[in-house]
Design an enzyme around this catalytic site. Structure first.
Site, PDB file in Angstrom:
ATOM      1  N   LYS A 112       0.847  -1.195   0.000  1.00 23.71           N
ATOM      2  CA  LYS A 112       0.000   0.000   0.000  1.00 23.71           C
ATOM      3  C   LYS A 112       0.878   1.239   0.000  1.00 23.71           C
ATOM      4  O   LYS A 112       1.942   1.258   0.609  1.00 23.71           O
ATOM      5  CB  LYS A 112      -0.889  -0.005   1.243  1.00 23.71           C
ATOM      6  CG  LYS A 112      -2.028  -1.003   1.207  1.00 23.71           C
ATOM      7  CD  LYS A 112      -2.794  -1.006   2.514  1.00 23.71           C
ATOM      8  CE  LYS A 112      -3.470   0.323   2.790  1.00 23.71           C
ATOM      9  NZ  LYS A 112      -4.280   0.283   4.034  1.00 23.71           N
ATOM     10  N   HIS A 114      -0.505   4.142   1.007  1.00 22.60           N
ATOM     11  CA  HIS A 114      -1.190   5.063   1.910  1.00 22.60           C
ATOM     12  C   HIS A 114      -1.379   4.354   3.249  1.00 22.60           C
ATOM     13  O   HIS A 114      -1.047   3.176   3.383  1.00 22.60           O
ATOM     14  CB  HIS A 114      -2.545   5.481   1.322  1.00 22.60           C
ATOM     15  CG  HIS A 114      -3.459   4.313   1.078  1.00 22.60           C
ATOM     16  ND1 HIS A 114      -3.344   3.497  -0.020  1.00 22.60           N
ATOM     17  CD2 HIS A 114      -4.491   3.830   1.813  1.00 22.60           C
ATOM     18  CE1 HIS A 114      -4.280   2.560   0.025  1.00 22.60           C
ATOM     19  NE2 HIS A 114      -4.980   2.735   1.124  1.00 22.60           N
TER      20      HIS A 114
END
Length: 230
Positions: A112, A114
């Protein structure tokens, strides 16, 4: 504690109960099935069919039973994506129910960019790490897990799986003399614990003449004679 091997006792009550449970759950089936290595296997074990809460709870109990029986040492649990994720969570919960709460984590296939980011989720990897998975065929998931654990500065210490098929691994499309379990145990020096093995399955079948299952035993024996690891 790398000397803690898999289930060495074909008469283990835990192993025999697990084979029965896998059959009752439709996870273990007999017939003709093509493996990832291209072999035609007379049996198939699909842990994805432990697919409801009751089955998953019982499965976690089997993992906990074998871990306690093996006396393998570990500080936390790691579940490789994807099947290892629910296994790690439920085994950690079952161990906590029995009075031992240990942290667990797992990975995802894509990082990811974020939130917390990265590929690891859950507790920070540290200490002696137990990898929990269903089976070990080529050993790819375990090798990836070992790399991730070492990269985090922790020690990949042991592996626990549901079934050891005890058959030759393939490397570069060719059979090799050892199984993936033997490679991890002998070459990497890690303990490997299995709830049940092919030996346990054969022992189970040899005692089931009354329900028609014994007819599958010869096919499994023939498969083992051809592909079994020494």
């Amino acid at each position: 504690m790398a000397s803690a091997g898999g289930n060495q006792n074909g008469q283990s009550a835990v192993a025999q109960d697990f084979v029965q449970f896998a059959l009752d759950s439709g996870v273990l089936r007999f017939g003709q099935f093509k493996t990832k290595a291209g072999r035609m296997s007379p049996y198939f074990f699909n842990a994805g069919l432990f697919d409801d809460g009751a089955k998953l709870m019982r499965l976690a109990q089997f993992y906990a039973d074998r871990l306690i029986e093996s006396a393998v040492e570990f500080d936390m649990i790691f579940g490789p994506a994807y099947k290892g994720i629910p296994l790690a969570a439920t085994v950690a919960a079952e161990l906590a129910r029995r009075g031992r709460s240990v942290p667990f984590s797992y990975n995802r296939k894509e990082a990811k960019d974020h939130g917390e980011g990265g590929t690891l989720v859950g507790a920070a990897l540290k200490g002696r790490v137990l990898i929990v998975d269903d089976v070990m065929s080529a050993g790819t998931a375990v090798r990836e897990s070992i790399a991730a654990i070492r990269a985090a500065g922790a020690e990949p210490h042991a592996v626990v799986i549901a079934l050891d098929r005890q058959e030759k691994a393939t490397e570069n499309g060719r059979d090799v003399d050892h199984s993936a379990v033997q490679y991890v145990r002998n070459q990497l020096g890690m303990a490997v614990v299995a709830i049940a093995t092919l030996d346990d399955l054969l022992h189970y079948l040899s005692n089931r003449a009354d329900d028609g299952l014994q007819e599958h035993r010869q096919a499994v024996l023939d498969y083992r004679a051809r592909y079994g690891a020494g």
